[in-house]
Design a protein around this motif. Structure first.
Motif, short mmCIF file in Angstrom:
data_model
loop_
_atom_site.label_atom_id
_atom_site.label_comp_id
_atom_site.label_asym_id
_atom_site.label_seq_id
_atom_site.Cartn_x
_atom_site.Cartn_y
_atom_site.Cartn_z
N VAL A 108 0.86 -1.61 0.01
CA VAL A 108 -0.23 0.21 0.03
C VAL A 108 0.58 0.82 0.11
O VAL A 108 2.11 0.99 0.74
CB VAL A 108 -0.92 -0.11 1.27
N GLY A 109 0.56 2.24 -0.79
CA GLY A 109 1.12 3.70 -0.84
C GLY A 109 1.87 4.42 0.47
O GLY A 109 0.25 3.92 1.25
N LEU A 110 2.04 5.21 0.70
CA LEU A 110 2.11 5.30 2.27
C LEU A 110 1.57 6.93 1.83
O LEU A 110 0.89 7.62 1.59
CB LEU A 110 3.60 6.49 2.41
N PRO A 111 1.49 6.94 3.54
CA PRO A 111 0.01 7.75 3.56
C PRO A 111 0.65 9.62 3.80
O PRO A 111 1.35 10.05 3.19
CB PRO A 111 -0.11 8.02 5.02
N SER A 112 -1.04 9.95 2.65
CA SER A 112 -0.33 11.74 2.31
C SER A 112 -0.66 12.02 4.36
O SER A 112 0.19 13.46 4.25
CB SER A 112 -1.68 12.37 1.97
N VAL A 113 -0.92 11.84 5.43
CA VAL A 113 -1.03 12.61 6.56
C VAL A 113 -0.81 11.34 7.83
O VAL A 113 -1.83 10.57 7.49
CB VAL A 113 -2.16 13.72 6.55
N SER A 114 -0.37 11.48 8.81
CA SER A 114 -0.03 10.12 9.79
C SER A 114 -0.58 11.31 11.08
O SER A 114 -0.09 12.61 11.28
CB SER A 114 1.27 9.82 10.16
N TYR A 115 -1.52 11.17 11.56
CA TYR A 115 -1.70 11.13 13.18
C TYR A 115 -1.86 10.29 13.79
O TYR A 115 -1.81 9.76 14.22
CB TYR A 115 -3.73 12.20 12.60
N ALA A 116 -1.48 11.18 15.11
CA ALA A 116 -0.65 10.11 16.65
C ALA A 116 -2.13 10.45 17.28
O ALA A 116 -2.64 11.95 17.12
CB ALA A 116 0.40 10.63 17.14
N SER A 117 -2.11 9.61 17.81
CA SER A 117 -3.73 9.74 19.41
C SER A 117 -3.28 11.31 20.00
O SER A 117 -4.15 11.17 20.74
CB SER A 117 -3.56 8.04 20.43
N SER A 118 -1.67 11.34 20.56
CA SER A 118 -1.22 12.67 20.96
C SER A 118 -1.61 13.64 20.43
O SER A 118 -2.55 14.50 21.16
CB SER A 118 -0.04 12.94 21.26
N GLY A 119 -2.62 14.13 19.64
CA GLY A 119 -2.69 15.15 18.63
C GLY A 119 -1.68 15.12 18.09
O GLY A 119 -2.71 16.46 17.09
N ALA A 120 -0.54 15.02 17.81
CA ALA A 120 0.33 15.36 16.73
C ALA A 120 0.44 14.60 15.42
O ALA A 120 -0.17 13.82 15.37
CB ALA A 120 1.62 15.68 17.81
N CYS A 336 -4.92 15.37 -0.09
CA CYS A 336 -5.10 14.46 0.61
C CYS A 336 -5.63 12.87 0.38
O CYS A 336 -6.83 12.47 -0.03
CB CYS A 336 -5.59 14.68 2.38
N GLN A 337 -4.60 11.87 0.00
CA GLN A 337 -5.71 10.52 -0.40
C GLN A 337 -5.46 9.13 0.91
O GLN A 337 -6.23 8.52 0.81
CB GLN A 337 -4.70 9.77 -1.63
N LEU A 338 -4.28 8.98 1.46
CA LEU A 338 -5.12 8.34 3.22
C LEU A 338 -3.98 9.20 3.68
O LEU A 338 -3.14 9.38 4.50
CB LEU A 338 -3.92 7.19 2.17
N ILE A 339 -5.14 8.84 4.51
CA ILE A 339 -5.01 9.54 6.02
C ILE A 339 -4.30 7.68 7.60
O ILE A 339 -5.95 7.13 7.11
CB ILE A 339 -6.30 10.36 7.09
N GLN A 340 -3.08 8.32 8.23
CA GLN A 340 -2.93 7.42 8.48
C GLN A 340 -3.44 7.63 10.15
O GLN A 340 -2.93 8.82 10.15
CB GLN A 340 -1.46 6.61 8.49
N LEU A 341 -3.49 6.76 11.14
CA LEU A 341 -3.70 6.51 12.63
C LEU A 341 -2.81 6.10 13.14
O LEU A 341 -2.40 4.53 12.45
CB LEU A 341 -4.90 6.35 12.79
N VAL A 342 -2.12 6.29 14.07
CA VAL A 342 -0.68 5.96 14.60
C VAL A 342 -1.43 5.75 16.54
O VAL A 342 -1.66 6.84 17.20
CB VAL A 342 0.13 6.11 14.89
N TRP A 343 -0.73 5.03 17.29
CA TRP A 343 -1.53 5.15 18.14
C TRP A 343 0.06 5.45 19.42
O TRP A 343 0.37 4.03 19.53
CB TRP A 343 -2.80 4.39 18.75
N ASP A 344 -0.35 5.74 20.26
CA ASP A 344 1.05 6.36 21.01
C ASP A 344 0.56 4.71 22.06
O ASP A 344 -0.26 4.16 22.34
CB ASP A 344 0.93 7.81 21.35
N ASP A 345 2.45 4.32 22.47
CA ASP A 345 2.60 3.58 23.56
C ASP A 345 1.72 1.80 23.07
O ASP A 345 1.24 1.39 23.83
CB ASP A 345 1.69 3.85 24.46
N THR A 346 1.61 1.79 22.07
CA THR A 346 1.59 0.60 20.70
C THR A 346 2.70 0.06 20.67
O THR A 346 3.15 0.66 19.50
CB THR A 346 0.04 0.31 19.75
N SER A 347 2.80 -0.93 20.55
CA SER A 347 4.03 -1.89 19.88
C SER A 347 3.78 -3.47 19.39
O SER A 347 3.15 -3.83 20.50
CB SER A 347 5.41 -1.70 20.95
#
Length: 511
Positions: A108-120, A336-347
């Motif tokens: 899958v292609g790379l996201p256009s924007v990536s948001y972290a659950s911290s809001g950053a 924007c084509q793909l929005i990624q969600l990243v959950w802080d403190d997950t591994s």
């Protein structure tokens, strides 16, 4: 149609029944109906519509794909692409030589924007760095295809072992290292969607490289994927497909008689939920593997041979769902084509048990931005596994409220307007599907898909080819795809053609 459930109107020629009106069933029917040796063919479809897991719905003022989304690998070797092109369903860009030559490696292609659950916002450079690491490791799994043994049983365990070794060489501050692991966790969740599994720990390492990626930049149907199956349907003789006709049991290896055909005996009798019985020479079963798994004990009489039943139990079949959110105004950038969600403190290195009630939404990988129809703005979220199945049990209101909170948290905007409406798929709850698509699970091999594809009776004695099997889960290298399903339908049609019309050379698919 006669109450007795007879397949055709006149004796003479084999009587064939196809169970399931998805692309595999329609492909088999289309190939057989084009031949004079098969005047007596019917397709029984359990639901009110054809297409199976190809399902386009008119919504939000346009068309959305509740099921299959892309043509994966749209190039000359892909029969779905070829058929769609023949029917005039693709645009200039999709048909371009340039598009067909792109090698994505299936990633899958790379996201256009990536948001972290911290809001950053997450640095896209860091995301690209982690994507290179992750997909490099995914590509390395192919090395085990012909290996005598693998270091670990699953793709997930292999990825975690390798990532664990990389982590020891990371020199950044702890916060950055933790963020890198959280980004990798998002890629693991994305790969679960691609493989249709709850966890990559369930996906077998050795056969993983057998899945074959075709060249071409994945593309969509501007007017809906179902346009393809609608065209296939329209090419069949009238009344070939019988809707809302679920099959209860396939009785085989018998000698069944039918008043309408005095003196004739049939090796197979297909019994429907409404009591109708269809005596036939051959039945092509194209139902989803999830349905077969659930009905294994009652769907075949006599039961399937032990090794085929075991293959059905062992092959993986999971859930990947979509959640569409409609917005009054986009909160994302125009390109924007793909929005990624990243959950802080997950591994990925920590096994977190799914806390479904409170945290199902943490499995959501983000959103694909759908092309805007008129002034309508829609995001399409993807979520796989047990969390996806839990989401199906919630109400639309609960899902909308929950994802509104997620997006406000991710964007750091507590005033972000809530979506206007929500639409979602529920493939696990669908009684004749029971999930999305297959994968080769730990404990199974590509040989199990071949075994599932073998017709019955296995010994070839007595009446030949009584039960034939098609569907994406029967294609060893293209499982989980529409082109795998279509090719499998053609394969079984050709099997019957070689039995009844061997003198006629069938045009073979290129694959």
């Amino acid at each position: 149609m006669e109450a007795t459930g007879s397949v055709g109107k006149a004796p003479g020629g084999p009587r064939v029944l196809v169970v399931g009106g998805g692309i595999a069933g329609l492909g088999a029917a289309q190939r057989l109906c084009g031949h004079s040796a098969f005047p007596h063919l019917r397709v029984l479809e359990a639901t009110a519509r054809a297409g199976g897991r190809i399902r386009s719905e008119r919504s939000f003022g346009g068309v959305v794909e509740v099921g299959a989304h892309w043509i994966h690998g749209p190039s000359r070797g892909n029969p779905v692409f070829q058929l769609a092109a023949e029917y005039g369903l693709l645009g200039e860009k999709e048909l371009s030589e340039e598009n067909q030559l792109v090698e994505t490696g299936g990633h899958v292609g790379l996201p256009s924007v990536s948001y972290a659950s911290s809001g950053a916002r997450v640095s896209l450079q860091l995301v690209a760095e982690m994507a290179t690491l992750f997909y490099g490791l995914i590509d390395q799994t192919r090395e085990f295809l012909h290996a005598a043994e693998t270091p670990v049983p699953s793709v997930g365990e292999y990825l975690k072992k390798e990532i664990g070794q990389h982590v020891t060489g990371w020199t950044e501050d702890e916060e950055t290292r933790k963020l890198k692991l959280a980004i990798l966790n998002s890629f693991f969740n994305l790969e679960c969607c691609v493989s249709g599994t709850h966890s990559m720990d369930l996906v077998a390492l050795a056969p993983f490289g057998e899945y074959t990626v075709l060249p071409g930049l994945d593309c969509t149907f501007s007017k809906g994927y179902q346009g393809l199956t609608n065209c296939m349907m329209a090419s069949l003789p009238e009344d070939t497909v019988v809707f809302e006709k679920p099959v209860k049991t396939i009785h085989w290896n018998g000698s069944f008689q039918e008043a309408a055909f005095p003196g004739e005996t049939f090796p197979v009798s297909v019994e429907c939920e409404d009591g109708d019985r269809f005596p036939v020479h051959h039945v092509i079963v194209t139902v989803p593997l999830g349905f077969l798994k659930e009905r294994l004990d009652t769907f075949f009489d006599p039961p399937l041979p032990a090794e085929k039943a075991e293959a059905i139990r062992k092959i993986g079949f999971g859930t990947n769902n979509k959640i569409f959110l409609e917005f009054e105004e986009p909160f994302w950038e125009p390109d924007c084509q793909l929005i990624q969600l990243v959950w802080d403190d997950t591994s990925p290195l920590e096994d977190a048990a799914p806390a479904l009630q409170d945290a199902w939404f943490r499995k959501l990988i983000g959103f694909v931005v759908l092309p805007a129809f008129a002034s309508v703005h829609v995001l399409c979220g993807f979520i796989a596994g047990l969390e996806s199945e839990f989401m199906e049990t919630l109400s639309d209101e609960e899902v909308l409220l929950c994802l509104t909170q997620v997006l406000r948290r991710m964007t750091g905007n507590p005033q972000l307007p809530a979506p206007k409406s929500v639409l979602r798929s529920r493939w696990h709850s669908a009684p004749y599907t029971r999930g999305s698509y297959s994968y080769v699970a730990v404990g199974s091999t590509g040989g199990d898909l071949d075994l599932l594809a073998q017709p019955l009776p296995a010994d070839g004695a007595g009446a030949q080819l009584q039960i034939l099997f098609a569907g994406e889960a029967t294609h060893r290298t293209f499982y989980s795809t529409t082109h795998g399903a279509l090719l499998s339908g053609w394969r079984e049609a050709d099997r019957l053609l070689s039995l009844w019309a061997p003198q006629v050379q069938q045009p073979r698919p290129r694959l």
